[in-house]
Design a protein around this motif. Structure first.
Motif, short mmCIF file in Angstrom:
data_model
loop_
_atom_site.label_atom_id
_atom_site.label_comp_id
_atom_site.label_asym_id
_atom_site.label_seq_id
_atom_site.Cartn_x
_atom_site.Cartn_y
_atom_site.Cartn_z
N MET A 1 0.84 -1.19 0.00
CA MET A 1 0.00 0.00 0.00
C MET A 1 0.88 1.24 0.00
O MET A 1 1.56 1.51 0.96
CB MET A 1 -0.86 0.02 1.27
N GLY A 2 0.84 2.00 -1.04
CA GLY A 2 1.60 3.23 -1.10
C GLY A 2 0.73 4.42 -0.79
O GLY A 2 -0.46 4.32 -0.64
N THR A 3 1.38 5.56 -0.65
CA THR A 3 0.64 6.79 -0.43
C THR A 3 -0.11 7.14 -1.71
O THR A 3 0.46 7.11 -2.78
CB THR A 3 1.60 7.92 -0.05
N VAL A 4 -1.40 7.45 -1.57
CA VAL A 4 -2.24 7.72 -2.73
C VAL A 4 -2.84 9.11 -2.60
O VAL A 4 -3.31 9.49 -1.54
CB VAL A 4 -3.38 6.67 -2.82
N THR A 5 -2.81 9.85 -3.67
CA THR A 5 -3.47 11.14 -3.72
C THR A 5 -4.79 10.97 -4.44
O THR A 5 -4.84 10.41 -5.52
CB THR A 5 -2.60 12.17 -4.48
N GLY A 6 -5.87 11.41 -3.81
CA GLY A 6 -7.18 11.31 -4.44
C GLY A 6 -7.36 12.34 -5.52
O GLY A 6 -6.62 13.30 -5.63
N LYS A 7 -8.35 12.10 -6.35
CA LYS A 7 -8.69 13.05 -7.40
C LYS A 7 -9.72 14.03 -6.83
O LYS A 7 -10.68 13.63 -6.19
CB LYS A 7 -9.28 12.33 -8.61
N LYS A 8 -9.49 15.31 -7.07
CA LYS A 8 -10.32 16.34 -6.45
C LYS A 8 -10.77 17.36 -7.49
O LYS A 8 -10.01 17.72 -8.38
CB LYS A 8 -9.51 17.05 -5.37
N ILE A 9 -12.02 17.79 -7.37
CA ILE A 9 -12.54 18.90 -8.15
C ILE A 9 -12.98 19.96 -7.15
O ILE A 9 -13.89 19.74 -6.36
CB ILE A 9 -13.74 18.48 -9.04
N GLU A 10 -12.31 21.09 -7.16
CA GLU A 10 -12.62 22.17 -6.23
C GLU A 10 -13.97 22.80 -6.56
O GLU A 10 -14.40 22.76 -7.73
CB GLU A 10 -11.52 23.24 -6.30
N GLY B 1 -17.39 20.98 -3.99
CA GLY B 1 -16.31 20.22 -4.60
C GLY B 1 -16.50 18.75 -4.29
O GLY B 1 -17.28 18.38 -3.41
N VAL B 2 -15.82 17.91 -5.01
CA VAL B 2 -15.88 16.47 -4.76
C VAL B 2 -14.46 15.92 -4.79
O VAL B 2 -13.57 16.49 -5.41
CB VAL B 2 -16.75 15.70 -5.78
N GLN B 3 -14.28 14.80 -4.10
CA GLN B 3 -12.99 14.13 -4.11
C GLN B 3 -13.23 12.64 -4.12
O GLN B 3 -14.09 12.13 -3.39
CB GLN B 3 -12.17 14.51 -2.88
N ILE B 4 -12.48 11.94 -4.94
CA ILE B 4 -12.55 10.49 -4.99
C ILE B 4 -11.26 9.96 -4.38
O ILE B 4 -10.17 10.37 -4.78
CB ILE B 4 -12.68 9.98 -6.44
N MET B 5 -11.42 9.08 -3.41
CA MET B 5 -10.26 8.53 -2.72
C MET B 5 -10.43 7.03 -2.59
O MET B 5 -11.48 6.58 -2.10
CB MET B 5 -10.16 9.17 -1.32
N PRO B 6 -9.46 6.25 -3.00
CA PRO B 6 -9.57 4.81 -2.78
C PRO B 6 -9.70 4.50 -1.29
O PRO B 6 -9.04 5.14 -0.46
CB PRO B 6 -8.24 4.26 -3.33
N VAL B 7 -10.54 3.55 -0.95
CA VAL B 7 -10.80 3.23 0.45
C VAL B 7 -9.52 2.76 1.15
O VAL B 7 -9.30 3.05 2.32
CB VAL B 7 -11.91 2.16 0.57
N ASP B 8 -8.63 2.08 0.44
CA ASP B 8 -7.41 1.58 1.06
C ASP B 8 -6.23 2.56 0.92
O ASP B 8 -5.08 2.18 1.15
CB ASP B 8 -7.03 0.21 0.50
N ALA B 9 -6.52 3.81 0.60
CA ALA B 9 -5.47 4.81 0.43
C ALA B 9 -4.76 5.06 1.76
O ALA B 9 -5.35 4.97 2.84
CB ALA B 9 -6.06 6.11 -0.09
N VAL B 10 -3.48 5.38 1.66
CA VAL B 10 -2.67 5.74 2.81
C VAL B 10 -2.23 7.18 2.62
O VAL B 10 -1.71 7.55 1.57
CB VAL B 10 -1.45 4.80 2.94
N LEU B 11 -2.47 8.00 3.64
CA LEU B 11 -2.25 9.44 3.53
C LEU B 11 -1.05 9.89 4.35
O LEU B 11 -0.76 9.32 5.41
CB LEU B 11 -3.49 10.19 4.03
N THR B 12 -0.42 10.96 3.91
CA THR B 12 0.59 11.62 4.72
C THR B 12 -0.14 12.45 5.77
O THR B 12 -1.36 12.68 5.68
CB THR B 12 1.47 12.55 3.86
#
Length: 154
Positions: A1-10, A75-86
């Motif tokens: 599992m790496g660090t994942v950045t979600g996709k965001k629309i402001e 705005g909306v953001q899509i983030m994988p459920v198993d994402a790991v954040l800083t």
């Protein structure tokens, strides 16, 4: 599992009227098709009538939810459920400072793992904390409302 950045629309990036129009069309289509797991065929407005974008129905449903938020100027953001954040990504999602977030982590409010010297937070754990915090805030507001009623302040 790496660090994942979600996709965001402001907010405001997508025209709310365009999102509303697309939302009406997708909701109309979804309401007139079977509720099963059938794929959705989307015909594009490019002039080519023989090409269609095929989407799984759950994706089309999620698309409709995203369009509803965009149509309301959110705005909306899509983030994988198993994402790991800083810690910075997690602090940004909570709309708090990074030092405040680190205090929450050190207090055991949100689980985290150390990767070398860096803290990493699972998105699922952050989302759980948000739900629990919202419930605590609602309970506190309800208690204040009851107290106001008991004291005759309302």
């Amino acid at each position: 599992m790496g660090t994942v950045t979600g996709k965001k629309i402001e907010p405001g990036v997508v025209n709310a009227h365009d999102a509303q129009r697309a939302l009406r069309r997708i909701n109309d289509y979804l309401s007139h098709t079977a509720q099963g797991d059938e794929d959705i065929r989307v015909h594009l407005e490019t002039g080519a009538t023989d090409e269609a974008l095929v989407l799984p129905r759950p994706v089309a449903d999620m698309f409709a939810s995203m369009l509803a938020a965009l149509a309301n100027g959110q705005g909306v953001q899509i983030m994988p459920v198993d994402a790991v954040l800083t810690t910075q990504q997690a602090a940004d999602m909570l709309n708090v400072s990074r030092p405040y977030l680190i205090g929450l982590l050190e207090a055991g409010e949100i689980p985290y793992k150390l990767v070398g010297r860096h803290r990493r937070i699972r998105f699922a754990d952050l989302h759980k904390y948000l739900r629990e915090d919202d419930a605590r805030r609602k309970d506190a507001a309800d208690e204040l409302m009851e107290l106001d009623q008991e004291l005759g302040l309302l």
